[in-house]
Design an enzyme around this catalytic site. Structure first.
Site, PDB file in Angstrom:
ATOM      1  N   ASP A  45       0.806  -1.099   0.055  1.00  0.00           N
ATOM      2  CA  ASP A  45      -0.114  -0.024   0.018  1.00  0.00           C
ATOM      3  C   ASP A  45       0.750   1.228   0.003  1.00  0.00           C
ATOM      4  O   ASP A  45       1.878   1.172   0.729  1.00  0.00           O
ATOM      5  CB  ASP A  45      -0.983   0.195   1.045  1.00  0.00           C
ATOM      6  CG  ASP A  45      -1.996   1.289   1.090  1.00  0.00           C
ATOM      7  OD1 ASP A  45      -2.805   1.160   0.210  1.00  0.00           O
ATOM      8  OD2 ASP A  45      -1.876   2.104   1.878  1.00  0.00           O
TER       9      ASP A  45
ATOM     10  N   HIS B  34      -2.819  -1.643  -3.596  1.00  0.00           N
ATOM     11  CA  HIS B  34      -2.849  -0.050  -3.933  1.00  0.00           C
ATOM     12  C   HIS B  34      -2.928   0.063  -5.499  1.00  0.00           C
ATOM     13  O   HIS B  34      -1.833  -0.184  -5.947  1.00  0.00           O
ATOM     14  CB  HIS B  34      -1.610   0.731  -3.185  1.00  0.00           C
ATOM     15  CG  HIS B  34      -1.754   2.191  -3.565  1.00  0.00           C
ATOM     16  ND1 HIS B  34      -1.908   3.050  -2.534  1.00  0.00           N
ATOM     17  CD2 HIS B  34      -1.435   2.804  -4.644  1.00  0.00           C
ATOM     18  CE1 HIS B  34      -1.686   4.227  -3.033  1.00  0.00           C
ATOM     19  NE2 HIS B  34      -1.367   4.230  -4.373  1.00  0.00           N
TER      20      HIS B  34
ATOM     21  N   HIS C   9      -9.109   1.331  -1.020  1.00  0.00           N
ATOM     22  CA  HIS C   9      -9.689   2.571  -1.353  1.00  0.00           C
ATOM     23  C   HIS C   9     -10.091   2.958  -2.781  1.00  0.00           C
ATOM     24  O   HIS C   9      -9.738   3.782  -3.458  1.00  0.00           O
ATOM     25  CB  HIS C   9      -8.509   3.794  -0.906  1.00  0.00           C
ATOM     26  CG  HIS C   9      -7.262   3.399  -1.140  1.00  0.00           C
ATOM     27  ND1 HIS C   9      -6.619   3.106  -2.578  1.00  0.00           N
ATOM     28  CD2 HIS C   9      -6.158   3.486  -0.324  1.00  0.00           C
ATOM     29  CE1 HIS C   9      -5.641   3.046  -2.561  1.00  0.00           C
ATOM     30  NE2 HIS C   9      -5.009   3.100  -1.530  1.00  0.00           N
TER      31      HIS C   9
ATOM     32  N   ASP D 194      -8.242   3.855   5.762  1.00  0.00           N
ATOM     33  CA  ASP D 194      -6.925   4.408   5.197  1.00  0.00           C
ATOM     34  C   ASP D 194      -6.413   5.453   6.318  1.00  0.00           C
ATOM     35  O   ASP D 194      -5.887   6.595   5.775  1.00  0.00           O
ATOM     36  CB  ASP D 194      -7.123   4.827   3.944  1.00  0.00           C
ATOM     37  CG  ASP D 194      -5.770   5.134   3.227  1.00  0.00           C
ATOM     38  OD1 ASP D 194      -4.814   4.756   3.807  1.00  0.00           O
ATOM     39  OD2 ASP D 194      -5.675   5.956   2.139  1.00  0.00           O
TER      40      ASP D 194
END
Length: 425
Positions: free
Chosen positions: A150, A177, A230, A303
């Site tokens: 990430d 990510h 995310h 996050d």
């Protein structure tokens, strides 16, 4: 050791009003007027909501290497303040936990310094920035919950394919990510009206969706559990929806800030609104909400990304990406999504507890006899203004400071032990 929670209004699938008896870290009885030993700890929930402890599969605790931003102790305390009983920490640290020795040391510190459960992801590749895939079997045996780089997208398709094959062999998730650096173009804010107004280079949505399309193709070929971090664009939601329909083993998360804000909410060139991925357009935010509702997006993750005041000083062009989220997530989402009537509290519990626990095989997310006593007691009616001075995180970087919300965490219990207790109950 016993704890008795009296006058609990238990929410979620096993909803009831009554008492919860805890013995040796597990729920031993549920019912009305339960008996507890004389030396038991008594907590009067006062008919406030009792939820299965919240689960966050995406936090940055910064230790080792960046202790000035956060430590395991402060990050875990902040998570407990926000009602989280289990979190999973990312490996963008120094040293990177890409080997057994460093991972074991980190896991040991997670256990010693936190009053909640802190699970750990190890790195996909050695040092995060290389194309050298780590030893997944050894790392999983040492305690890694899965593998993530990430903060760094895997740029080389062959490396990601090799990583997925290796993770599939050891039955562990790849937690991605999603970012094609070649399409970032040095951007610091989403392309759109605000980038133009502030004269800033924009980040095109295809920097996320193009790499996601690649990864979903590779995940389908390898059968790995692929988790998309995310997610922020309408196109990404559509890609995940289509992949799930084909049977791809994919789960996905959205953050509170991407669900509640889009770039039209950015009032000025204020770095507290700078995060990666950036706040997108309204159509993207609405697509994320629709994705939650139809199951395309499985869960909400914060996050949580603390920075020093110096890191977030200046403007979009100079400040670091990222905001904190552990201590504000539930209240923001409950106020904006549940009290508004958009979703139910049961749905929010699914997205913030049950679903992330199930997706990552964690012993959390439900309230039942024999289950770990990971519980969050919340006064849903308590209204207050978000105040960074009350936070336990070192980071104060958030665009939500000053917002009026409802839902104050009164107690957080992990394995029956009080990890957080609100003083002003």
């Amino acid at each position: 050791m016993h704890t008795l929670i009296k006058n609990a209004k238990v929410m979620g699938p096993q909803s009831f009003t009554g008492d919860i008896l805890i013995a040796d870290g597990k729920i031993s009885a549920l019912g009305r007027h339960l008996f507890a030993p004389a030396d038991a700890t008594i907590i009067d929930a006062k008919n406030n909501a009792v939820l299965p402890g919240l689960v966050d599969v995406h936090v940055h605790f910064r230790e080792p290497g960046f202790d000035q931003k956060e430590t395991i102790k402060t990050g875990a305390a902040a998570a407990a303040h926000g009602g989280f009983t289990t979190v999973v920490a990312m490996p963008n640290l120094d040293p990177v936990p890409d080997n057994v020795i460093d991972l074991r040391q980190l896991i040991k510190k997670n256990h010693s310094d936190a009053k909640i459960h802190v699970e750990q992801f190890a790195a996909i590749t050695k040092g995060l920035h290389s194309n050298d895939v780590a030893d997944y079997q050894a790392l999983k045996d040492a305690g890694a919950l899965g593998f993530s780089n990430d903060g760094v997208g895997i740029q080389d398709a062959a490396t990601m394919y090799q990583a997925m094959q290796a993770a599939a062999r050891v039955d562990a998730p790849i937690v991605a990510h999603i970012q094609d650096d070649g399409l970032m173009a040095g951007g610091v804010i989403s392309t759109g009206t605000k980038a133009q107004a502030f004269g800033l280079p924009g980040i095109n949505h295809v920097s996320e969706s193009a790499q996601l399309a690649r990864d979903l193709t590779l995940a389908e070929a390898t059968g790995v559990h692929y988790h998309a971090c995310h997610v922020s664009t309408k196109q990404s939601v559509e890609l995940i929806r289509d992949a799930k329909a084909r049977g791809v083993n994919v789960t996905a998360e959205a953050t509170p800030h991407h669900l509640l804000l889009d770039y039209e909410h950015i009032p000025a060139n204020d770095p507290n609104y700078k995060m990666n991925p950036p706040l997108r357009a309204e159509m993207d935010r609405l697509a994320l909400l629709d994705g939650l509702e139809d199951g395309t997006i499985d869960m909400i993750a914060t996050d949580h990304a603390p920075h020093t005041a110096e890191d977030k000083a200046g403007d979009f062009s100079t400040a670091a990406f990222g905001i904190v989220g552990s201590e504000t997530a539930f209240a923001l989402l409950y106020t904006s999504l549940v009290k508004s009537g958009r979703f139910t509290l049961d749905q929010l519990i699914q997205w913030m507890s049950t679903n992330p626990a199930k997706a990552f095989g964690l012993p959390a997310g439900t309230i039942g006899i024999g289950q770990p006593a990971d519980l969050t007691i919340i006064d849903l009616n308590k209204q207050y203004k978000i105040d960074a001075n009350t936070w336990l995180s070192k980071g104060k970087n958030s665009p939500f400071i000053g917002r009026e919300v409802s839902g104050q965490v009164l107690y957080t219990l992990a394995d029956g032990q009080i990890a957080y207790e609100e003083e002003n109950k």
